[in-house]
Write a protein that holds these residues in place. Structure first.
Motif, PDB file in Angstrom:
ATOM      1  N   ILE A  33      82.172  48.832  64.951  1.00  0.00           N
ATOM      2  CA  ILE A  33      82.758  47.523  65.242  1.00  0.00           C
ATOM      3  C   ILE A  33      84.232  47.525  64.837  1.00  0.00           C
ATOM      4  O   ILE A  33      84.577  47.949  63.734  1.00  0.00           O
ATOM      5  CB  ILE A  33      82.012  46.401  64.487  1.00  0.00           C
ATOM      6  CG1 ILE A  33      80.543  46.332  64.954  1.00  0.00           C
ATOM      7  CG2 ILE A  33      82.692  45.047  64.702  1.00  0.00           C
ATOM      8  CD1 ILE A  33      79.694  45.360  64.161  1.00  0.00           C
ATOM      9  N   LEU A  34      85.076  47.068  65.746  1.00  0.00           N
ATOM     10  CA  LEU A  34      86.477  46.812  65.428  1.00  0.00           C
ATOM     11  C   LEU A  34      86.578  45.437  64.781  1.00  0.00           C
ATOM     12  O   LEU A  34      85.939  44.493  65.241  1.00  0.00           O
ATOM     13  CB  LEU A  34      87.330  46.823  66.695  1.00  0.00           C
ATOM     14  CG  LEU A  34      87.261  48.047  67.598  1.00  0.00           C
ATOM     15  CD1 LEU A  34      88.068  47.795  68.864  1.00  0.00           C
ATOM     16  CD2 LEU A  34      87.777  49.268  66.864  1.00  0.00           C
ATOM     17  N   VAL A 102      80.372  58.348  65.632  1.00  0.00           N
ATOM     18  CA  VAL A 102      80.354  57.047  66.308  1.00  0.00           C
ATOM     19  C   VAL A 102      79.691  57.203  67.667  1.00  0.00           C
ATOM     20  O   VAL A 102      80.054  58.079  68.451  1.00  0.00           O
ATOM     21  CB  VAL A 102      81.772  56.478  66.475  1.00  0.00           C
ATOM     22  CG1 VAL A 102      81.772  55.287  67.432  1.00  0.00           C
ATOM     23  CG2 VAL A 102      82.323  56.050  65.117  1.00  0.00           C
ATOM     24  N   ASP A 103      78.721  56.346  67.944  1.00  0.00           N
ATOM     25  CA  ASP A 103      78.055  56.312  69.244  1.00  0.00           C
ATOM     26  C   ASP A 103      78.952  55.528  70.204  1.00  0.00           C
ATOM     27  O   ASP A 103      79.075  54.314  70.091  1.00  0.00           O
ATOM     28  CB  ASP A 103      76.686  55.643  69.114  1.00  0.00           C
ATOM     29  CG  ASP A 103      75.893  55.653  70.414  1.00  0.00           C
ATOM     30  OD1 ASP A 103      76.493  55.910  71.486  1.00  0.00           O
ATOM     31  OD2 ASP A 103      74.680  55.392  70.364  1.00  0.00           O
ATOM     32  N   GLU A 104      79.580  56.212  71.135  1.00  0.00           N
ATOM     33  CA  GLU A 104      80.559  55.560  72.010  1.00  0.00           C
ATOM     34  C   GLU A 104      79.944  54.511  72.924  1.00  0.00           C
ATOM     35  O   GLU A 104      80.657  53.675  73.488  1.00  0.00           O
ATOM     36  CB  GLU A 104      81.300  56.591  72.853  1.00  0.00           C
ATOM     37  CG  GLU A 104      80.432  57.318  73.860  1.00  0.00           C
ATOM     38  CD  GLU A 104      81.225  58.338  74.654  1.00  0.00           C
ATOM     39  OE1 GLU A 104      81.390  58.136  75.865  1.00  0.00           O
ATOM     40  OE2 GLU A 104      81.669  59.332  74.044  1.00  0.00           O
ATOM     41  N   ALA A 105      78.622  54.524  73.059  1.00  0.00           N
ATOM     42  CA  ALA A 105      77.948  53.511  73.874  1.00  0.00           C
ATOM     43  C   ALA A 105      77.625  52.250  73.086  1.00  0.00           C
ATOM     44  O   ALA A 105      77.089  51.287  73.648  1.00  0.00           O
ATOM     45  CB  ALA A 105      76.664  54.090  74.465  1.00  0.00           C
ATOM     46  N   ARG A 106      77.949  52.267  71.781  1.00  0.00           N
ATOM     47  CA  ARG A 106      77.623  51.113  70.923  1.00  0.00           C
ATOM     48  C   ARG A 106      78.838  50.724  70.091  1.00  0.00           C
ATOM     49  O   ARG A 106      78.838  50.830  68.867  1.00  0.00           O
ATOM     50  CB  ARG A 106      76.425  51.437  70.030  1.00  0.00           C
ATOM     51  CG  ARG A 106      75.122  51.640  70.773  1.00  0.00           C
ATOM     52  CD  ARG A 106      73.934  51.685  69.809  1.00  0.00           C
ATOM     53  NE  ARG A 106      73.972  52.879  68.967  1.00  0.00           N
ATOM     54  CZ  ARG A 106      73.266  53.013  67.845  1.00  0.00           C
ATOM     55  NH1 ARG A 106      72.498  52.007  67.409  1.00  0.00           N
ATOM     56  NH2 ARG A 106      73.344  54.132  67.142  1.00  0.00           N
ATOM     57  N   ILE A 107      79.884  50.265  70.763  1.00  0.00           N
ATOM     58  CA  ILE A 107      81.100  49.803  70.098  1.00  0.00           C
ATOM     59  C   ILE A 107      81.261  48.308  70.366  1.00  0.00           C
ATOM     60  O   ILE A 107      81.211  47.866  71.515  1.00  0.00           O
ATOM     61  CB  ILE A 107      82.339  50.570  70.589  1.00  0.00           C
ATOM     62  CG1 ILE A 107      82.237  52.046  70.199  1.00  0.00           C
ATOM     63  CG2 ILE A 107      83.616  49.958  70.012  1.00  0.00           C
ATOM     64  CD1 ILE A 107      83.358  52.908  70.752  1.00  0.00           C
ATOM     65  N   ILE A 129      84.030  48.271  74.999  1.00  0.00           N
ATOM     66  CA  ILE A 129      83.554  47.269  74.041  1.00  0.00           C
ATOM     67  C   ILE A 129      82.313  46.611  74.636  1.00  0.00           C
ATOM     68  O   ILE A 129      82.381  46.006  75.705  1.00  0.00           O
ATOM     69  CB  ILE A 129      84.646  46.223  73.748  1.00  0.00           C
ATOM     70  CG1 ILE A 129      85.821  46.880  73.009  1.00  0.00           C
ATOM     71  CG2 ILE A 129      84.077  45.065  72.928  1.00  0.00           C
ATOM     72  CD1 ILE A 129      87.006  45.957  72.782  1.00  0.00           C
ATOM     73  N   LYS A 130      81.196  46.712  73.941  1.00  0.00           N
ATOM     74  CA  LYS A 130      79.908  46.287  74.493  1.00  0.00           C
ATOM     75  C   LYS A 130      79.411  44.951  73.969  1.00  0.00           C
ATOM     76  O   LYS A 130      78.456  44.383  74.518  1.00  0.00           O
ATOM     77  CB  LYS A 130      78.848  47.367  74.207  1.00  0.00           C
ATOM     78  CG  LYS A 130      79.214  48.751  74.715  1.00  0.00           C
ATOM     79  CD  LYS A 130      79.443  48.769  76.223  1.00  0.00           C
ATOM     80  CE  LYS A 130      79.750  50.178  76.729  1.00  0.00           C
ATOM     81  NZ  LYS A 130      80.051  50.199  78.171  1.00  0.00           N
ATOM     82  N   ALA A 131      80.003  44.427  72.915  1.00  0.00           N
ATOM     83  CA  ALA A 131      79.592  43.138  72.356  1.00  0.00           C
ATOM     84  C   ALA A 131      80.783  42.507  71.667  1.00  0.00           C
ATOM     85  O   ALA A 131      81.564  43.195  70.999  1.00  0.00           O
ATOM     86  CB  ALA A 131      78.435  43.314  71.365  1.00  0.00           C
ATOM     87  N   VAL A 132      80.933  41.188  71.835  1.00  0.00           N
ATOM     88  CA  VAL A 132      82.106  40.475  71.325  1.00  0.00           C
ATOM     89  C   VAL A 132      81.665  39.363  70.377  1.00  0.00           C
ATOM     90  O   VAL A 132      80.924  38.453  70.766  1.00  0.00           O
ATOM     91  CB  VAL A 132      82.921  39.871  72.484  1.00  0.00           C
ATOM     92  CG1 VAL A 132      84.150  39.129  71.937  1.00  0.00           C
ATOM     93  CG2 VAL A 132      83.336  40.945  73.481  1.00  0.00           C
TER      94      VAL A 132
END
Length: 307
Positions: A33-34, A102-107, A129-132
Motif C-alpha cells: 500500500i502506498l 511485493v505482489d504486483e497484482a495487489r498494490i 493500483i487495485k484498491a483506493v
C-alpha cells in the motif's frame, strides 16, 4: 522502524519510508500500500501513523514525501504542483514492482487529506493500483478556487500570482507564504475560529504533530496549476477500483466531509463505501487513537477483501 529508501521522479529522488510486516520474510510475497500525506505535511506525520497500522496488518507500506517538499528532491522548493504530486504515485508504484517480495497484482493506496485527493486522481490512470482508500480526502483545487468564498476568489488569486511571477521573472525574490497561521497566537490575533484552521494550527505548529519536514511554507508563484486542478475529474469514467472513503462528521473550511460525499457519488467504482466517523473532525482522524481506530476498522477489512 521503517527503512529509509528513495525512488526517482524525473531527475530527482523522492524520499520514502518502507514499512515491513512483523515476521517479514523477503522470500515471500506481500500486498503493498502506498500511503500519501496531506497538503503541507510530510511522511513522518499522520501518514506514518496509518502506515504503521497497515504494516501491522501484514502489508508492505511505502510512505513518501511529495516532490519539492520534505526530504524529497525537486526544485524549486515548497512547490505544490498537482501534476507532479500525481506522478509521485506512479513512480512509487514503479519502485514497488522492483521489489521481489511485493505482489504486483495487489498494490493499493491510502491518501489522507490532500493526499487522498491526489491518490484518487492517480488511481484513475495508474491501473496497477487495485484498491483506493481515503481518510478525510480533500480536493485541493476546489479549496484553492473557493479562497475567500467570493465568486471571483480564484480569479483574484490568479491575478496576484501573475503579478508575482512577473516580479520574479524580473529578479524579485520568490514569495514564500504560509499555508496556515504560524502559531496559535497568530491565529487568535487574526480572529480565525473555523475548526479546521484551529486544529491545523494545533496539529502542525505544536509538539502534537510538528516535524522538520513540514515547515508550513508554500511557493506562491507556483499555484496556477492548483487553481485549475480537480482531484475528482473523470471519476465518473475512470475511477473503477474498489473505494473506501472515511470522513468525520464535523465540517470545516477544508471541506473533506462534502468532498467525501461528492467522491462517493461521482466514482464509477462498483464496490464503494462511505464511512462517516461520528464526532470526528478533520484533524481528529489524523492522530487521535479512538478515531484512527474507527478508520482502520473499515480500512483493514477493505484492503483484505480487495488486495
Amino acid at each position: 522502524m521503517p527503512k529509509a529508501v528513495k525512488f526517482s521522479n524525473k531527475y530527482w529522488a523522492v524520499a520514502a519510508d518502507l514499512y515491513h510486516p512483523a515476521g517479514f520474510d523477503a522470500k515471500k510475497q506481500y500486498p503493498a500500500i502506498l500511503c500519501a500525506h496531506p497538503i503541507s505535511s510530510c511522511k513522518e506525520q499522520t501518514a506514518a501513523i496509518y502506515a504503521e497500522q497497515l504494516a501491522a496488518l501484514g502489508y508492505v507500506v511505502l510512505a513518501f514525501d511529495a516532490s519539492h517538499q520534505g526530504a524529497s528532491g525537486g526544485e524549486p522548493r515548497y512547490l505544490e504542483d498537482p501534476a507532479t504530486r500525481v506522478e509521485d504515485f506512479r513512480c512509487a508504484v514503479d519502485y514497488l514492482v522492483t521489489l521481489d517480495y511485493v505482489d504486483e497484482a495487489r498494490i493499493g493506496v491510502l491518501g489522507i487529506c490532500g493526499g487522498g485527493g491526489y491518490a484518487v486522481s492517480a488511481a484513475m490512470t495508474e491501473r496497477r493500483i487495485k484498491a483506493v482508500g481515503t481518510v478525510v480526502a480533500a480536493n485541493y483545487g476546489r479549496i484553492m478556487r473557493e479562497g475567500d468564498l467570493s465568486p471571483d476568489a480564484a480569479l483574484k488569486t490568479l491575478e496576484a500570482i501573475g503579478k508575482q511571477r512577473t516580479a520574479e521573472a524580473r529578479g524579485a525574490e520568490p514569495a514564500i507564504v504560509n499555508y496556515i497561521p504560524a502559531s496559535v497566537a497568530e491565529r487568535e490575533k487574526a480572529g480565525i475560529t473555523d475548526i479546521d484552521i484551529v486544529e491545523a494550527v494545533e496539529y502542525y505548529t505544536t509538539p502534537r504533530g510538528q516535524q522538520p519536514g513540514s515547515p508550513n511554507q508554500l511557493r506562491f508563484s507556483g499555484l496556477q496549476a492548483a487553481l485549475g486542478f480537480d482531484a475528482f475529474h473523470l471519476a465518473e469514467h475512470l475511477l473503477t477500483q474498489p473505494l473506501q472513503i472515511v470522513v468525520g462528521n464535523k465540517p470545516g473550511a477544508f471541506g473533506s466531509l462534502r468532498d467525501g460525499y461528492e467522491l462517493f457519488h461521482r466514482a464509477r467504482s462498483e464496490r464503494k463505501n462511505l464511512f462517516v466517523v461520528e464526532g470526528a473532525s478533520h484533524y481528529d482522524l489524523y492522530d487521535k487513537p479512538g478515531y484512527v481506530e474507527q478508520a482502520m476498522a473499515k480500512l483493514g477489512p477493505f484492503y483484505k477483501e480487495n488486495l
